[in-house]
Design a protein around this motif. Structure first.
Motif, PDB file in Angstrom:
ATOM      1  N   VAL A   1      12.323 -10.042  -1.720  1.00  0.00           N
ATOM      2  CA  VAL A   1      11.440 -10.056  -0.546  1.00  0.00           C
ATOM      3  C   VAL A   1      10.001  -9.785  -0.989  1.00  0.00           C
ATOM      4  O   VAL A   1       9.059 -10.439  -0.525  1.00  0.00           O
ATOM      5  CB  VAL A   1      11.906  -9.021   0.504  1.00  0.00           C
ATOM      6  CG1 VAL A   1      10.912  -8.901   1.641  1.00  0.00           C
ATOM      7  CG2 VAL A   1      13.290  -9.377   1.025  1.00  0.00           C
ATOM      8  N   VAL A   2       9.827  -8.838  -1.892  1.00  0.00           N
ATOM      9  CA  VAL A   2       8.492  -8.508  -2.404  1.00  0.00           C
ATOM     10  C   VAL A   2       7.889  -9.723  -3.111  1.00  0.00           C
ATOM     11  O   VAL A   2       6.740 -10.096  -2.859  1.00  0.00           O
ATOM     12  CB  VAL A   2       8.549  -7.295  -3.362  1.00  0.00           C
ATOM     13  CG1 VAL A   2       7.228  -7.107  -4.092  1.00  0.00           C
ATOM     14  CG2 VAL A   2       8.919  -6.032  -2.604  1.00  0.00           C
ATOM     15  N   VAL A   3       8.670 -10.368  -3.975  1.00  0.00           N
ATOM     16  CA  VAL A   3       8.165 -11.522  -4.717  1.00  0.00           C
ATOM     17  C   VAL A   3       7.755 -12.641  -3.764  1.00  0.00           C
ATOM     18  O   VAL A   3       6.685 -13.234  -3.913  1.00  0.00           O
ATOM     19  CB  VAL A   3       9.214 -12.025  -5.739  1.00  0.00           C
ATOM     20  CG1 VAL A   3       8.780 -13.343  -6.362  1.00  0.00           C
ATOM     21  CG2 VAL A   3       9.441 -10.979  -6.824  1.00  0.00           C
ATOM     22  N   GLU A   4       8.584 -12.941  -2.779  1.00  0.00           N
ATOM     23  CA  GLU A   4       8.251 -14.008  -1.828  1.00  0.00           C
ATOM     24  C   GLU A   4       6.975 -13.685  -1.041  1.00  0.00           C
ATOM     25  O   GLU A   4       6.155 -14.558  -0.807  1.00  0.00           O
ATOM     26  CB  GLU A   4       9.418 -14.266  -0.872  1.00  0.00           C
ATOM     27  CG  GLU A   4      10.589 -14.964  -1.526  1.00  0.00           C
ATOM     28  CD  GLU A   4      10.223 -16.263  -2.220  1.00  0.00           C
ATOM     29  OE1 GLU A   4       9.470 -17.084  -1.648  1.00  0.00           O
ATOM     30  OE2 GLU A   4      10.680 -16.464  -3.363  1.00  0.00           O
ATOM     31  N   LYS A   5       6.825 -12.424  -0.655  1.00  0.00           N
ATOM     32  CA  LYS A   5       5.620 -12.039   0.096  1.00  0.00           C
ATOM     33  C   LYS A   5       4.376 -12.193  -0.771  1.00  0.00           C
ATOM     34  O   LYS A   5       3.355 -12.691  -0.315  1.00  0.00           O
ATOM     35  CB  LYS A   5       5.750 -10.607   0.612  1.00  0.00           C
ATOM     36  CG  LYS A   5       4.587 -10.202   1.504  1.00  0.00           C
ATOM     37  CD  LYS A   5       4.861  -8.929   2.255  1.00  0.00           C
ATOM     38  CE  LYS A   5       3.695  -8.633   3.189  1.00  0.00           C
ATOM     39  NZ  LYS A   5       3.944  -7.521   4.052  1.00  0.00           N
ATOM     40  N   VAL A   6       4.473 -11.787  -2.025  1.00  0.00           N
ATOM     41  CA  VAL A   6       3.336 -11.915  -2.940  1.00  0.00           C
ATOM     42  C   VAL A   6       3.016 -13.398  -3.183  1.00  0.00           C
ATOM     43  O   VAL A   6       1.850 -13.793  -3.186  1.00  0.00           O
ATOM     44  CB  VAL A   6       3.627 -11.186  -4.279  1.00  0.00           C
ATOM     45  CG1 VAL A   6       2.590 -11.526  -5.330  1.00  0.00           C
ATOM     46  CG2 VAL A   6       3.699  -9.684  -4.060  1.00  0.00           C
ATOM     47  N   LEU A   7       4.043 -14.231  -3.338  1.00  0.00           N
ATOM     48  CA  LEU A   7       3.818 -15.658  -3.581  1.00  0.00           C
ATOM     49  C   LEU A   7       3.185 -16.358  -2.383  1.00  0.00           C
ATOM     50  O   LEU A   7       2.460 -17.341  -2.547  1.00  0.00           O
ATOM     51  CB  LEU A   7       5.133 -16.350  -3.935  1.00  0.00           C
ATOM     52  CG  LEU A   7       5.696 -16.037  -5.317  1.00  0.00           C
ATOM     53  CD1 LEU A   7       7.055 -16.688  -5.496  1.00  0.00           C
ATOM     54  CD2 LEU A   7       4.749 -16.478  -6.408  1.00  0.00           C
ATOM     55  N   ASN A   8       3.448 -15.882  -1.188  1.00  0.00           N
ATOM     56  CA  ASN A   8       2.929 -16.525   0.019  1.00  0.00           C
ATOM     57  C   ASN A   8       1.504 -16.109   0.360  1.00  0.00           C
ATOM     58  O   ASN A   8       0.920 -16.664   1.282  1.00  0.00           O
ATOM     59  CB  ASN A   8       3.852 -16.254   1.213  1.00  0.00           C
ATOM     60  CG  ASN A   8       5.162 -17.002   1.073  1.00  0.00           C
ATOM     61  OD1 ASN A   8       5.201 -18.092   0.535  1.00  0.00           O
ATOM     62  ND2 ASN A   8       6.236 -16.399   1.554  1.00  0.00           N
ATOM     63  N   GLU A   9       0.961 -15.139  -0.358  1.00  0.00           N
ATOM     64  CA  GLU A   9      -0.413 -14.686  -0.103  1.00  0.00           C
ATOM     65  C   GLU A   9      -1.360 -15.320  -1.119  1.00  0.00           C
ATOM     66  O   GLU A   9      -0.941 -15.931  -2.087  1.00  0.00           O
ATOM     67  CB  GLU A   9      -0.485 -13.160  -0.180  1.00  0.00           C
ATOM     68  CG  GLU A   9       0.315 -12.470   0.898  1.00  0.00           C
ATOM     69  CD  GLU A   9      -0.224 -12.693   2.301  1.00  0.00           C
ATOM     70  OE1 GLU A   9      -1.443 -12.860   2.453  1.00  0.00           O
ATOM     71  OE2 GLU A   9       0.585 -12.698   3.237  1.00  0.00           O
ATOM     72  N   LYS A  10      -2.625 -15.127  -0.914  1.00  0.00           N
ATOM     73  CA  LYS A  10      -3.656 -15.723  -1.768  1.00  0.00           C
ATOM     74  C   LYS A  10      -4.407 -14.642  -2.551  1.00  0.00           C
ATOM     75  O   LYS A  10      -4.373 -13.474  -2.215  1.00  0.00           O
ATOM     76  CB  LYS A  10      -4.675 -16.479  -0.898  1.00  0.00           C
ATOM     77  CG  LYS A  10      -4.076 -17.555  -0.031  1.00  0.00           C
ATOM     78  CD  LYS A  10      -3.800 -18.785  -0.834  1.00  0.00           C
ATOM     79  CE  LYS A  10      -3.354 -19.919   0.071  1.00  0.00           C
ATOM     80  NZ  LYS A  10      -2.089 -20.446  -0.235  1.00  0.00           N
ATOM     81  N   GLY A  11      -5.073 -15.084  -3.589  1.00  0.00           N
ATOM     82  CA  GLY A  11      -5.982 -14.216  -4.326  1.00  0.00           C
ATOM     83  C   GLY A  11      -5.294 -13.123  -5.119  1.00  0.00           C
ATOM     84  O   GLY A  11      -4.283 -13.347  -5.764  1.00  0.00           O
ATOM     85  N   ASP A  12      -5.843 -11.923  -5.048  1.00  0.00           N
ATOM     86  CA  ASP A  12      -5.382 -10.788  -5.846  1.00  0.00           C
ATOM     87  C   ASP A  12      -4.351  -9.936  -5.112  1.00  0.00           C
ATOM     88  O   ASP A  12      -4.162  -8.767  -5.442  1.00  0.00           O
ATOM     89  CB  ASP A  12      -6.587  -9.925  -6.237  1.00  0.00           C
ATOM     90  CG  ASP A  12      -7.586 -10.706  -7.072  1.00  0.00           C
ATOM     91  OD1 ASP A  12      -7.142 -11.501  -7.919  1.00  0.00           O
ATOM     92  OD2 ASP A  12      -8.799 -10.532  -6.869  1.00  0.00           O
ATOM     93  N   PHE A  13      -3.692 -10.511  -4.120  1.00  0.00           N
ATOM     94  CA  PHE A  13      -2.704  -9.797  -3.323  1.00  0.00           C
ATOM     95  C   PHE A  13      -1.479  -9.505  -4.182  1.00  0.00           C
ATOM     96  O   PHE A  13      -1.041 -10.323  -4.976  1.00  0.00           O
ATOM     97  CB  PHE A  13      -2.295 -10.667  -2.123  1.00  0.00           C
ATOM     98  CG  PHE A  13      -1.344  -9.997  -1.185  1.00  0.00           C
ATOM     99  CD1 PHE A  13      -1.805  -9.170  -0.184  1.00  0.00           C
ATOM    100  CD2 PHE A  13       0.021 -10.192  -1.299  1.00  0.00           C
ATOM    101  CE1 PHE A  13      -0.926  -8.559   0.695  1.00  0.00           C
ATOM    102  CE2 PHE A  13       0.906  -9.583  -0.439  1.00  0.00           C
ATOM    103  CZ  PHE A  13       0.429  -8.768   0.564  1.00  0.00           C
ATOM    104  N   GLY A  14      -0.948  -8.305  -4.032  1.00  0.00           N
ATOM    105  CA  GLY A  14       0.236  -7.939  -4.792  1.00  0.00           C
ATOM    106  C   GLY A  14       0.885  -6.694  -4.224  1.00  0.00           C
ATOM    107  O   GLY A  14       0.517  -6.205  -3.153  1.00  0.00           O
ATOM    108  N   TYR A  15       1.855  -6.170  -4.971  1.00  0.00           N
ATOM    109  CA  TYR A  15       2.620  -5.010  -4.529  1.00  0.00           C
ATOM    110  C   TYR A  15       2.273  -3.800  -5.381  1.00  0.00           C
ATOM    111  O   TYR A  15       2.368  -3.836  -6.607  1.00  0.00           O
ATOM    112  CB  TYR A  15       4.125  -5.307  -4.628  1.00  0.00           C
ATOM    113  CG  TYR A  15       4.987  -4.168  -4.173  1.00  0.00           C
ATOM    114  CD1 TYR A  15       5.007  -3.773  -2.848  1.00  0.00           C
ATOM    115  CD2 TYR A  15       5.784  -3.471  -5.080  1.00  0.00           C
ATOM    116  CE1 TYR A  15       5.799  -2.716  -2.424  1.00  0.00           C
ATOM    117  CE2 TYR A  15       6.579  -2.421  -4.663  1.00  0.00           C
ATOM    118  CZ  TYR A  15       6.580  -2.045  -3.341  1.00  0.00           C
ATOM    119  OH  TYR A  15       7.368  -0.995  -2.926  1.00  0.00           O
ATOM    120  N   ASP A  16       1.870  -2.723  -4.738  1.00  0.00           N
ATOM    121  CA  ASP A  16       1.577  -1.450  -5.385  1.00  0.00           C
ATOM    122  C   ASP A  16       2.860  -0.627  -5.339  1.00  0.00           C
ATOM    123  O   ASP A  16       3.177  -0.013  -4.322  1.00  0.00           O
ATOM    124  CB  ASP A  16       0.434  -0.751  -4.642  1.00  0.00           C
ATOM    125  CG  ASP A  16       0.101   0.627  -5.201  1.00  0.00           C
ATOM    126  OD1 ASP A  16       0.786   1.080  -6.143  1.00  0.00           O
ATOM    127  OD2 ASP A  16      -0.833   1.250  -4.683  1.00  0.00           O
TER     128      ASP A  16
END
Length: 144
Positions: A58-73
Motif C-alpha cells: 500500500v505504501v509503495v503504490e501510494k508513493v508511486l501515484n504521487e509526484k516529485g519528492d513525495f515518499g514515506y517517512d
C-alpha cells in the motif's frame, strides 16, 4: 520498390508495418529485463515499509501515484515531501542499485536457462517446554 533502406510511396504502409513489427519484437525481448528493473526499483521503498511494520505494498503504490519528492517517512509513519523532511539517498547508492538491477536484467534476458532454488516452507518451531528431560545422577529418585 524496396531496396535496402528506402521504399516507394506505394509501399510506405508496408514498410511502416515492418518497422512496427520490428519494434514489437524488440519490445517483447526487452520486457523481462524491464520488469526485473521495475521490481528492483520498488524494493527500497518496499523494504523500508516492511521494516516499519506497515502494509508495504500500500505504501509503495501510494508513493508511486504521487509526484516529485513525495515518499514515506518510516520513522514518523507519515507521507510527505522527503527533501523537506531531510530524508535523502546518497547518489552513489541509488546509482549502484540501478546499475546492479540493469546488470541482473541483462544477464537473465540473455541466458537461455536460469537455475533457481524454490524456497522451502519450514515448519513452525515446536512450543518450548521442559518435558522429556532427565535429571542428573545422584539427585534421588533417579534409580541410580
Amino acid at each position: 520498390m524496396l531496396d535496402g533502406s528506402s521504399c516507394s510511396y506505394s509501399q510506405l504502409p508496408y514498410c511502416f508495418l515492418l518497422l512496427i513489427w520490428d519494434c514489437v519484437k524488440l519490445l517483447c525481448t526487452l520486457l523481462p529485463g524491464i520488469e526485473i528493473v521495475r521490481k528492483a526499483l520498488r524494493m527500497p521503498c518496499l523494504t523500508i515499509a516492511l521494516n516499519a511494520g506497515v502494509e508495504a505494498h500500500v505504501v509503495v503504490e501510494k508513493v508511486l501515484n504521487e509526484k516529485g519528492d513525495f515518499g514515506y517517512d518510516a520513522l514518523n509513519g507519515e507521507f510527505g515531501n522527503l527533501i523537506e523532511k531531510g530524508i535523502i539517498d546518497p547518489t552513489k547508492v541509488v546509482r549502484t542499485a540501478i546499475v546492479d538491477a540493469a546488470g541482473v536484467a541483462s544477464l537473465l534476458t540473455t541466458a537461455e536457462v536460469v537455475v533457481t532454488e524454490i524456497p522451502k516452507e519450514e515448519p513452525a518451531a515446536p512450543a518450548g517446554g521442559v518435558g522429556g528431560m532427565g535429571g542428573m545422577g545422584g539427585m534421588g529418585g533417579m534409580g541410580f
